[in-house]
Design a protein around this motif. Structure first.
Motif, mmCIF file in Angstrom:
data_model
loop_
_atom_site.group_PDB
_atom_site.id
_atom_site.type_symbol
_atom_site.label_atom_id
_atom_site.label_comp_id
_atom_site.label_asym_id
_atom_site.label_seq_id
_atom_site.Cartn_x
_atom_site.Cartn_y
_atom_site.Cartn_z
ATOM 1 N N TRP A 94 0.823 -0.970 -0.014
ATOM 2 C CA TRP A 94 -0.018 -0.175 0.031
ATOM 3 C C TRP A 94 0.781 1.263 -0.235
ATOM 4 O O TRP A 94 0.778 2.143 -0.817
ATOM 5 C CB TRP A 94 -0.834 -0.008 1.195
ATOM 6 N N TYR A 95 1.833 1.153 0.690
ATOM 7 C CA TYR A 95 2.676 2.344 1.099
ATOM 8 C C TYR A 95 3.206 2.701 -0.421
ATOM 9 O O TYR A 95 3.469 3.799 -0.938
ATOM 10 C CB TYR A 95 3.680 2.195 2.103
ATOM 11 N N GLY A 96 3.958 1.576 -1.166
ATOM 12 C CA GLY A 96 4.622 1.695 -2.270
ATOM 13 C C GLY A 96 3.672 2.543 -3.337
ATOM 14 O O GLY A 96 4.017 3.001 -4.422
ATOM 15 N N ASP A 97 2.436 1.820 -3.327
ATOM 16 C CA ASP A 97 1.458 2.291 -4.517
ATOM 17 C C ASP A 97 1.145 3.933 -4.091
ATOM 18 O O ASP A 97 0.717 4.422 -5.012
ATOM 19 C CB ASP A 97 0.230 1.422 -4.267
ATOM 20 N N TYR A 98 0.885 4.232 -2.891
ATOM 21 C CA TYR A 98 0.356 5.589 -2.566
ATOM 22 C C TYR A 98 1.345 6.412 -2.070
ATOM 23 O O TYR A 98 0.842 7.693 -2.173
ATOM 24 C CB TYR A 98 -0.664 5.140 -1.647
ATOM 25 N N HIS A 99 2.356 6.251 -1.884
ATOM 26 C CA HIS A 99 3.282 7.199 -1.114
ATOM 27 C C HIS A 99 4.054 8.072 -2.396
ATOM 28 O O HIS A 99 4.467 7.676 -3.565
ATOM 29 C CB HIS A 99 4.872 6.553 -0.592
ATOM 30 N N GLU A 100 3.923 9.498 -2.020
ATOM 31 C CA GLU A 100 4.411 10.262 -3.090
ATOM 32 C C GLU A 100 5.784 10.902 -2.587
ATOM 33 O O GLU A 100 5.818 11.436 -1.546
ATOM 34 C CB GLU A 100 3.295 11.389 -3.427
ATOM 35 N N CYS A 101 6.620 10.740 -3.485
ATOM 36 C CA CYS A 101 8.118 11.344 -2.982
ATOM 37 C C CYS A 101 8.084 13.063 -3.298
ATOM 38 O O CYS A 101 7.544 13.441 -3.944
ATOM 39 C CB CYS A 101 9.196 10.813 -3.772
#
Length: 101
Positions: A94-101
């Motif tokens: 989930w974090y990988g899909d929704y995390h914005e850098c």
């Protein structure tokens, strides 16, 4: 610890710094204090001890006293802990899909 929200209760179990790393290390066979310390070299020994006690208190891991000289302690997952461990890859995904850098 029980609130009216099971999600908040679940997050409270794993929110501490290094908690997920400790869970993953135990899962990978690093189940003695010294092994955990070596596997997570940036962790402070006091934090490691505190997190282990928290995980025990929450019924996620158990402590086994081994009949060795010197005495050793091994940590193992409870059934509740194994169920919690199954959530970690999903949270990471989930974090990988929704995390914005």
């Amino acid at each position: 610890m029980s609130t009216t929200c099971p999600v908040q209760d679940t997050i409270a179990v794993v929110k501490g710094k290094f908690t997920v790393e400790i869970l993953e290390a135990i899962h990978n066979g690093y189940n003695h204090y010294g092994m955990l310390k070596n596997q997570i070299p940036t962790i402070n020994p006091r934090i490691l001890a505190t997190r282990i006690k928290d995980l025990e208190a929450n019924g996620i891991i158990t402590r086994e006293h081994l009949p060795t000289i010197p005495p050793q302690i091994a940590y193992h997952f409870t059934d509740k802990g194994l169920k919690l461990l199954q959530l970690v890859p999903e949270i990471k995904a989930w974090y990988g899909d929704y995390h914005e850098c």
